[in-house]
Design a protein around this motif. Structure first.
Motif, short mmCIF file in Angstrom:
data_model
loop_
_atom_site.label_atom_id
_atom_site.label_comp_id
_atom_site.label_asym_id
_atom_site.label_seq_id
_atom_site.Cartn_x
_atom_site.Cartn_y
_atom_site.Cartn_z
N ALA A 96 -8.34 2.04 6.13
CA ALA A 96 -7.11 2.44 7.03
C ALA A 96 -7.13 1.42 8.17
N ALA A 97 -8.19 1.21 8.57
CA ALA A 97 -8.13 0.03 9.73
C ALA A 97 -7.50 -1.03 9.30
N ALA A 98 -8.18 -1.66 7.95
CA ALA A 98 -7.59 -2.92 7.40
C ALA A 98 -6.11 -2.63 7.25
N ALA A 99 -5.50 -1.73 6.65
CA ALA A 99 -4.10 -1.71 6.44
C ALA A 99 -3.11 -1.53 7.68
N ASN A 100 -3.98 -1.06 8.77
CA ASN A 100 -3.24 -0.92 10.35
C ASN A 100 -3.19 -2.39 10.74
N GLY A 101 -4.31 -3.13 10.57
CA GLY A 101 -4.42 -4.51 11.24
C GLY A 101 -3.22 -5.48 10.33
N ALA A 102 -3.30 -5.10 9.36
CA ALA A 102 -2.30 -5.90 8.44
C ALA A 102 -0.88 -5.86 8.82
N LEU A 103 -0.62 -4.51 9.00
CA LEU A 103 0.72 -4.20 9.26
C LEU A 103 1.08 -4.93 10.57
N GLY A 104 0.26 -4.70 11.55
CA GLY A 104 0.60 -5.23 13.19
C GLY A 104 0.73 -6.80 13.11
N GLY A 105 -0.31 -7.51 12.14
CA GLY A 105 -0.08 -8.91 12.09
C GLY A 105 1.37 -9.15 11.39
N LEU A 134 8.16 0.36 11.54
CA LEU A 134 7.17 0.39 10.64
C LEU A 134 6.05 1.32 11.23
N THR A 135 5.43 2.09 10.27
CA THR A 135 4.13 2.95 10.87
C THR A 135 2.91 2.51 10.69
N SER A 136 2.18 2.41 11.58
CA SER A 136 0.55 2.06 11.56
C SER A 136 -0.25 3.04 11.76
N GLY A 137 -1.29 2.86 12.67
CA GLY A 137 -2.00 3.76 13.24
C GLY A 137 -3.18 3.24 14.15
N VAL A 138 -4.29 3.83 14.48
CA VAL A 138 -5.00 3.55 15.84
C VAL A 138 -6.15 2.94 15.22
N THR A 192 -10.07 1.53 -4.07
CA THR A 192 -9.74 2.35 -2.84
C THR A 192 -9.23 1.73 -1.56
N LEU A 193 -9.77 0.63 -1.22
CA LEU A 193 -9.44 -0.36 -0.11
C LEU A 193 -7.90 -0.93 -0.60
N MET A 194 -7.88 -1.50 -2.07
CA MET A 194 -6.74 -1.92 -2.25
C MET A 194 -5.46 -1.21 -2.58
N LEU A 195 -5.68 0.09 -2.66
CA LEU A 195 -4.68 1.18 -2.53
C LEU A 195 -3.89 1.28 -1.31
N GLY A 196 -4.58 1.22 -0.13
CA GLY A 196 -3.95 1.59 1.10
C GLY A 196 -3.24 0.04 1.36
N LEU A 197 -3.88 -0.93 1.07
CA LEU A 197 -3.05 -2.26 1.20
C LEU A 197 -1.73 -2.33 0.41
N ARG A 198 -1.91 -1.82 -0.80
CA ARG A 198 -0.77 -1.72 -1.59
C ARG A 198 0.39 -0.89 -1.19
N ASP A 199 -0.08 0.28 -1.13
CA ASP A 199 0.79 1.28 -0.70
C ASP A 199 1.27 1.34 0.93
N LYS A 200 0.39 1.34 1.71
CA LYS A 200 0.77 1.76 3.24
C LYS A 200 1.31 0.15 3.58
N VAL A 201 0.90 -0.96 3.42
CA VAL A 201 1.22 -2.24 3.82
C VAL A 201 2.44 -2.76 3.08
N MET A 202 2.02 -3.33 1.72
CA MET A 202 3.03 -3.63 1.09
C MET A 202 4.37 -2.78 0.80
N GLY A 203 4.29 -1.63 0.72
CA GLY A 203 5.17 -0.58 0.47
C GLY A 203 6.29 -0.71 1.58
N GLN A 204 5.74 -0.83 3.06
CA GLN A 204 6.77 -1.15 4.15
C GLN A 204 7.00 -2.48 4.34
N VAL A 205 6.11 -3.54 3.96
CA VAL A 205 6.43 -4.77 4.03
C VAL A 205 7.87 -5.15 3.01
N ASN A 206 7.56 -4.59 1.82
CA ASN A 206 8.82 -4.67 0.96
C ASN A 206 9.99 -4.09 1.13
#
Length: 204
Positions: free
Chosen positions: A143-152, A127-131, A96-110
């Motif tokens: 979701a917090a992990a994904a948002n932080g990864a996008l910001g970084g 890009l779109t992150s969150g609070v 479940t955690l990896m799903l957010g990292l793959r889809d929300k993070v890597m989807g936008q990074v790619n």
């Protein structure tokens, strides 16, 4: 099924369904001074539990996921034999955690990498992150992990962009179009306009 309707409860996997066991049992809401909720695992008769039958793992995972969706912040069970299936539940939580990292993070990074050779000089990526990495809620760790990864990623990529390209990330709160589905998870949050978020772009 026992539920107090509150978030932040202990979730208990049970073999007993609606049976109310005496005070002192983990599945009795009077045992603890904090709220609990229960979810029956379909099919785990004692003979199958003793046999460590792997075919019931899917039912254990489904019941655990239902508890998490209802707001459980920790999981337990009314039978120690469920511990044999704990690795399967833990693996499902990791997925479940990896799903957010793959889809929300890597989807936008790619998307950024794919667009580097297509976008014109001076163009921009938004890009779109969150609070939730700054204003967390219960059950929002993924979701917090994904948002932080996008910001970084954006902070690092911004100083490496070629040809005057720009990149930023917008971090809206609860969108107005998502209130019906997610509103109860964001008590006190003021919904933001999805139209306004869509108009965001790098300045300068």
């Amino acid at each position: 099924m026992i539920s107090n309707g509150m978030m932040g409860a202990l979730g208990v996997l049970t073999t007993e369904g609606d049976s109310l066991l005496p005070r002192g049992y983990v599945a009795n809401p009077e045992t603890f001074d904090f709220p609990i909720m229960t979810e029956k695992v379909e099919g785990p008769h004692m003979d199958r539990l003793w046999a460590r039958d792997p075919s019931i793992e899917s039912a254990v995972i489904v019941a655990a996921e239902r508890l998490v969706k209802r707001g459980a912040v920790a999981l337990a069970s009314d039978c120690g034999l469920f511990s044999w299936h704990q690795p399967a539940v833990a693996a499902a939580a990791e997925e479940t955690l990896m799903l957010g990292l793959r889809d929300k993070v890597m989807g936008q990074v790619n998307l950024v990498f794919a667009g580097l050779n297509s976008i014109g000089d001076g163009g921009s990526f938004t890009l779109t992150s969150g609070v939730l990495d700054r204003d967390p809620i219960r059950m929002g760790t993924g979701a917090a992990a994904a948002n932080g990864a996008l910001g970084g990623f954006v902070l690092g990529a911004a100083i490496e962009m070629p040809r005057g390209l720009r990149i930023n990330v917008v971090s809206p709160g609860l969108l107005d179009v998502s209130v019906l589905r997610y509103g109860e998870w964001f008590p006190g949050h003021e919904p933001v306009s999805s139209k306004r978020v869509g108009l965001a772009s790098p300045a300068g």
